[in-house]
Design an enzyme around this catalytic site. Structure first.
Site, PDB file in Angstrom:
ATOM      1  N   ARG A  98      19.520  -4.446  20.453  1.00 45.16           N
ATOM      2  CA  ARG A  98      20.410  -3.359  20.003  1.00 45.16           C
ATOM      3  C   ARG A  98      19.627  -2.068  19.731  1.00 45.16           C
ATOM      4  O   ARG A  98      19.889  -1.342  18.766  1.00 45.16           O
ATOM      5  CB  ARG A  98      21.172  -3.750  18.733  1.00 45.16           C
TER       6      ARG A  98
ATOM      7  N   SER B 267      30.519  -5.077  15.323  1.00 44.20           N
ATOM      8  CA  SER B 267      29.573  -5.597  14.324  1.00 44.20           C
ATOM      9  C   SER B 267      28.998  -4.431  13.538  1.00 44.20           C
ATOM     10  O   SER B 267      28.473  -3.491  14.123  1.00 44.20           O
ATOM     11  CB  SER B 267      28.419  -6.328  15.000  1.00 44.20           C
TER      12      SER B 267
ATOM     13  N   GLU C 168      24.379  -1.115  12.260  1.00 41.91           N
ATOM     14  CA  GLU C 168      24.334  -0.918  13.713  1.00 41.91           C
ATOM     15  C   GLU C 168      24.949   0.414  14.162  1.00 41.91           C
ATOM     16  O   GLU C 168      24.350   1.119  14.975  1.00 41.91           O
ATOM     17  CB  GLU C 168      25.018  -2.096  14.410  1.00 41.91           C
TER      18      GLU C 168
END
Ligand code: FAD
Ligand code: NAP
Length: 337
Positions: free
Chosen positions: A166, A237, A333
């Site tokens: 990520r 998320s 995130e």
């Protein structure tokens, strides 16, 4: 200038949390020329620039006193085809999921595990989007970006992008590059990635599943588990899955035998952040319109009028609590503005 610049535009329709903040100035860029002209305009007006795609990985906590440029370019083309390996290029503004569906319609495998991820092609390299055991780095064949410092175009290779979990070179150097188009190396005979339990289970009745079957299975799993941003604001998320030492994972497991953890190649352990948050009692929590989804503790949701600040405060409370209970730091995130 062909792109229209508007002032005081609500960004509510342009972020999947549905947060109602205003952009000082807003424009859609449909071509490289639009991008160049908008950057020149911002330079002449001394305005900062924020480039966005679908707004599905943003947490907007205040009005944005900048020119917000939404990438809206379109176009998909085949660059090469040796009968097996096919390189496809898509413009940054192409919506991601329809692009994945287009590749599958051409009989090309490689992106099926990344079905139904919201957002645009141009943002996909930012955090090396991933799901169900596949990341775009696995099929990445290059991208072209405009350097805002020099105005020059540059082609990036896989190595240049320095993709990680990520994460990427672009996420670590925010604001410098405008990603204009991305290339993917797809295949008519690619092996399927069925390592994730729910995907394998969903395909158990199909003797020889195809890439399309995998996509259909993943779409149905995702529709069951994840809130649709059109109905309930969210950014997927909210935290990355933390990777911790085997020793710390072992200590947590002594207290919590049900710990969900996956061994990494280097011996560390990836913990399911959603499991930690759920164990800490946050699943289904709601304070005003900011909440934690009742089915998936990793997803923060906006029930209507939550502000970005309220969601950020909730996220910080969850981070503090998980750190205190488990000794694990959760990293956000979405991109915070
Ligand atoms: P935006 O949110 O608009 O932008 C994200 C960042 O990229 C910002 O910092 C922005 O400035 C920058 N940016 C955008 N476009 C460009 C460009 N062309 N050039 C330079 N910078 C740019 N992510 C996953 O990895 N896996 C998943 O499975 C997943 N599932 C999700 C499910 C849901 C329901 C939601 C809401 C989100 C999910 N996400 C997932 C997160 C998100 O969809 C991805 O990160 C997606 O790639 C973001 O694309 P976007 O166009 O919406 O980017
Ligand atoms: P899940 O199946 O409930 O699993 C929880 C976590 O465990 C996942 O996040 C995944 O990590 C990890 N995991 C599960 N099986 C694994 C395996 N066989 N090997 C290694 N790790 C494994 O997850 P979920 O929340 O429903 O999400 C399913 C997939 O979609 C995941 O890959 C997830 O990352 C992705 N997703 C991402 C977002 C986002 O916004 N980033 C939103 C929704 C879904 P990984 O996350 O590392 O894969």
């Amino acid at each position: 200038m062909s792109a229209k610049v508007e002032s005081q535009v609500s960004l509510k329709p342009y972020n999947s949390f549905g947060i109602d903040v205003k952009a000082g100035y807003f424009a859609q860029a449909r071509s490289d020329d639009d991008v160049r002209q908008l950057l020149a305009y911002a330079g002449s007006e001394d305005l900062p620039v924020l480039v966005i795609g679908g707004g599905s990985n943003l947490l907007l906590t205040r009005d944005i006193s900048a020119l917000v440029v939404r990438m809206s370019s379109s176009g998909i083309r085949l660059l090469s085809d040796d009968g097996q390996r096919v390189v496809v290029e898509a413009e940054a503004g192409e919506p991601w999921h329809p692009f994945v569906q287009w590749t599958l319609e051409q009989g090309l495998g490689g992106l099926e595990n990344l079905s139904l991820i919201p957002g645009t092609v141009g943002a996909a390299p930012m955090q090396n989007i991933g799901a169900y055991g596949v990341e775009i780095k696995d099929v990445f064949a290059g991208l072209t970006a405009l350097d805002r410092q020099t105005g020059e175009l540059r082609d990036f290779t896989l190595e240049d992008c320095d993709f990680a979990y990520r994460d990427s070179y672009f996420k670590r150097n925010p604001g410098r590059w405008v990603i204009l188009r991305v290339r993917f190396a797809l295949s008519r005979t690619a092996a399927l990635h069925l390592d994730y339990g729910p995907v394998r289970q969903r395909l158990a009745d199909i003797a020889e599943p195809t890439a399309k079957d995998v996509s259909v299975a993943i779409c149905s799993i995702r529709r069951e588990k994840l809130p649709d941003p059109a109905e309930l604001g969210n950014a997927g998320s909210f935290f990355k899955n933390p990777v911790v030492s085997a020793e710390l994972a072992g200590r947590i497991r002594e207290q919590h035998p049900g710990l969900v953890a996956y061994p990494q190649a280097d011996g560390e352990m990836k913990l399911a952040a959603g499991w930690l948050i759920e164990q800490a009692g946050w699943k289904g929590y709601r304070d005003g319109d900011a909440g934690v989804h009742r089915m998936q503790a990793l997803v923060l949701v906006n029930y209507g009028q939550a502000s970005g600040e309220q969601l950020h405060e909730l996220a910080q409370k969850i981070q503090d609590d998980v750190l205190e209970r488990f000794g694990v730091e959760l990293e956000m995130e979405p991109n915070l503005y």
